[in-house]
Design an enzyme around this catalytic site. Structure first.
Site, short mmCIF file in Angstrom:
data_model
loop_
_atom_site.label_atom_id
_atom_site.label_comp_id
_atom_site.label_asym_id
_atom_site.label_seq_id
_atom_site.Cartn_x
_atom_site.Cartn_y
_atom_site.Cartn_z
N LYS A 54 0.73 -1.13 0.05
CA LYS A 54 0.18 -0.02 0.02
C LYS A 54 0.97 1.05 -0.06
CE LYS A 54 -3.69 0.46 -0.08
NZ LYS A 54 -4.50 0.76 -1.20
N ASP A 58 0.29 0.06 -4.69
CA ASP A 58 -0.90 0.86 -4.78
C ASP A 58 -1.11 2.02 -4.01
OD1 ASP A 58 -3.52 1.42 -4.95
OD2 ASP A 58 -4.52 -0.23 -3.73
N PRO A 59 -0.61 3.34 -4.70
CA PRO A 59 -0.93 4.54 -4.02
C PRO A 59 -2.31 5.17 -3.72
CG PRO A 59 0.02 4.83 -6.21
CD PRO A 59 -0.48 3.58 -6.18
N ASN A 60 -3.38 4.40 -4.23
CA ASN A 60 -4.67 4.88 -4.22
C ASN A 60 -4.96 6.15 -4.98
OD1 ASN A 60 -5.05 2.99 -1.28
ND2 ASN A 60 -6.63 2.91 -2.93
N HIS A 94 -9.96 -7.11 -5.01
CA HIS A 94 -9.58 -6.23 -3.96
C HIS A 94 -10.18 -6.56 -2.77
CE1 HIS A 94 -11.44 -2.59 -1.90
NE2 HIS A 94 -10.44 -2.10 -2.02
N ASN A 128 -10.62 -4.83 1.49
CA ASN A 128 -10.82 -3.83 2.70
C ASN A 128 -10.92 -4.32 3.81
OD1 ASN A 128 -11.29 -1.14 3.97
ND2 ASN A 128 -12.04 -0.62 1.76
#
Ligand code: GKR
Ligand code: MG
Length: 446
Positions: free
Chosen positions: A214, A242-244, A341, A343
Site C-alpha cells: 500500500k 498501490d498509491p490509491n 480487492h 478492505n
C-alpha cells in the site's frame, strides 16, 4: 415460490449485529486505520431452521439501509437472489451520505447512492447463499456453478505502519494482538527494511508468494526503494504497488519506468479513468484498479480507453457473488484480467471471497486480503492460508460457523459509548489523533 420446498426456505428472521473489530495502525494516503473498524454481521434465518451468515461495511450509512432492508426480507424466499436488487432499489438513500466524491473511508472510488445500496445488498446476498447452500447440502461455490480450482491464492498485503496506535487514545492496544495471534508482533514498517521484514513475516506465517505494498504514504522515491528492496529480497516474485490515486500522471509514468522490470502491475497510480488511460498509454506495466472501475456503469469508458488491464473485483460493492461472476464474464469478453480487492474484513467475507474466486476461470493474479491483519474474528475457527492459499471447502454453505460469544463481545464494544467515534471509518480523523494539523491530502499528492 418454489413449490413444496418453499415453506422451509422462507426467511423468518433477519438479525443484524454491528461490531467493532480491532485494526492495527496501517497507513494509507488518507491517513491511518483507526484502532477499531466497523463491520456488520448479517444472519438470515429460514423457517426450516437454517441460518445463513453474511458480512459487509458497518458504518452508519450502511446500517441505516440494512435495517429497513432486513425488515422487508422477512417472508421472502431465501433463493430469490435477483429479487434482492429490486427490493434494494426501493431503499431511499440519505443524500447527505453520498456526494459522488471519492469514498474517503475505503479508498474504493466514487461513493454513489447505488454503490451504497449494493454494498448493503451484498451482505444479504452472501447470507442467503449460505442459508441456501446449507438447506440444499451444497457449498456456495456449487450454487455459483462449481469450483474450477481447489484453492484460491492470496497475496501478502504489506502496509507502512506504526508499531502501535497513538497512546493518546488511552485504550489498550487490542489491535496489536496477543503473542502468537495473527496481527501480533508486526512492529513498525516505515522504510524499505521494515517493509521487507514485514514481508518475511507474511511468508513465514502464511506462505504468500506475491506481495502488494500500500503506497501513497511517502514520496514516490521512498516507495520505489521499498519495492526495489522487496525485489532484491524475493527475486522473481510478483510485486504490486498501490498509491490509491495519489500520483499525477507524470509521477505515475516515472514510477512505472523505474519499476517496470519488477512490477506485476501498478494499482490505481492516478485517480480516475482519463488519468489512468493517459498512464496506460505511456507504459507497458499493466494497470489495475479498484477505484476507477467500481460499478458496471464505469466499465464502457474505461475499457474503451484501455485505461485498465486488471479489474479488482470486490463482491461487497459490486453487489454480491453473482454480480462478481457477471463482472468476470465482461472482463473475459474484453480481454481484461480480473483479480480481487480487499478492505478490512473478517472470516465470513474471506470465505465468500474464496468461494466466488474458486468459480472464476482464468484468475491469473493472487487476490488481496486484509485478513492476516485482523487479530479478532466472529468465527469458531479462523480460515487458514497454507502456501498463501485458502482451500475451497465443500462443506455446505460458506463452511463457517459463528462464535456467539465472540460476536457478542465485539458487539458490546460497538455498543460501548467510549468507542462511539469508531463507528465510522475515517482514516484522516484517525491521523489527526497523532497529528492534529493533518488535512486529507489534495490529489494528486505527488
Ligand atoms: O485498508 O487502507 C486500506 C486500503 O487502502 C483500502 O482502504 C483500499 O480500499 O485496499 C484497498 C485498495 O486496494 O485500494
Ligand atoms: Mg487498491
Amino acid at each position: 415460490m418454489y413449490g413444496q420446498r418453499s415453506g422451509s426456505l422462507v426467511i423468518e428472521d433477519v438479525r443484524l449485529t454491528p461490531v467493532l473489530v480491532a485494526d492495527p495502525p496501517l497507513l494509507n494516503t488518507q491517513g491511518v486505520h483507526q484502532p477499531y473498524t466497523p463491520r456488520l454481521i448479517i444472519e438470515v434465518v429460514t423457517a426450516g431452521g437454517v441460518t445463513g451468515v453474511g458480512e459487509t461495511y458497518g458504518d452508519t450509512g450502511y446500517l441505516d439501509l440494512a435495517r429497513p432492508f432486513a425488515e422487508r426480507l422477512v417472508g421472502r424466499e431465501v433463493g430469490d437472489l435477483n429479487g434482492l436488487f429490486t427490493l434494494a432499489d426501493e431503499l431511499a438513500v440519505d443524500a447527505a451520505r453520498v456526494d459522488d466524491s471519492v469514498d474517503v473511508g475505503g479508498l474504493r472510488g466514487v461513493l454513489t447512492a447505488d454503490k451504497l445500496r449494493l454494498s448493503v445488498v451484498s451482505g444479504f446476498e452472501v447470507a442467503c447463499h449460505d442459508a441456501l447452500g446449507k438447506a440444499l447440502g451444497l457449498p456456495v461455490h456449487a450454487l455459483l456453478g462449481g469450483k474450477v480450482r481447489d484453492a484460491v491464492e492470496y497475496s501478502a498485503y504489506l502496509f507502512y505502519k506504526w508499531a502501535d496506535h497513538p497512546a493518546s487514545y488511552g485504550w489498550a492496544d487490542h489491535a496489536a494482538g496477543a503473542a502468537g495471534e495473527p496481527g501480533a508482533g508486526w512492529g513498525a514498517a516505515l522504510d524499505p527494511a521494515g517493509v521487507v521484514a514485514q514481508a518475511r513475516l507474511f511468508t513465514e506465517r502464511y506462505g504468500f508468494t506475491s506481495f502488494k505494498l500500500k503506497g501513497g504514504v511517502f514520496p514516490p522515491d521512498e516507495e520505489i526503494a521499498a519495492i526495489r528492496a522487496l525485489a532484491d529480497a524475493f527475486p522473481g516474485l510478483p510485486l504490486r504497488l498501490d498509491p490509491n490515486g495519489a500520483w499525477s500522471t507524470a509521477t505515475s509514468l516515472k514510477v512505472a519506468a523505474e519499476l517496470g522490470d519488477v512490477l506485476e502491475y501498478l494499482e490505481d497510480p492516478a485517480l480516475g479513468t482519463p488519468a489512468m488511460a493517459e498512464v496506460a498509454a505511456g507504459t507497458r506495466v499493466p494497470l489495475a484498479t479498484n477505484m476507477c472501475v467500481t460499478t458496471f456503469e464505469e466499465i464502457p469508458e474505461a475499457f474503451a480507453k484501455k485505461a485498465v488491464q486488471v479489474v479488482l473485483c470486490d463482491h461487497h460493492y459490486w453487489g454480491g457473488l453473482w454480480r462478481t461472476r457477471e463482472l468476470a464474464a465482461l472482463c473475459r469478453t474484453f480481454g481484461v484480467d480480473l483479480s480481487m480487492h480487499s478492505n478490512t474484513h473478517l472470516g465470513i467475507s474471506l470465505a465468500a471471497m474464496t468461494h466466488v474466486a474458486a468459480t472464476v476461470p482464468g484468475l491469473r493474479h493472487a487476490c488481496d486480503s486484509h485478513y492476516p491483519w485482523q487479530s479478532e474474528d466472529v468465527l469458531t475457527e479462523r480460515l487458514r492460508f497454507d502456501g498463501g492459499r485458502v482451500t475451497v471447502t465443500d462443506t455446505p454453505g460458506l463452511g463457517v460457523e459463528l462464535d456467539r460469544e465472540r460476536l457478542a463481545a465485539l458487539h458490546a464494544r460497538w455498543l460501548d459509548a467510549e468507542f462511539r467515534a469508531m463507528r465510522e471509518r475515517d482514516d484522516a480523523a484517525a491521523m489527526r489523533v497523532a497529528d492534529p494539523a493533518w488535512e486529507t491530502p489534495a490529489v494528486p499528492r505527488w
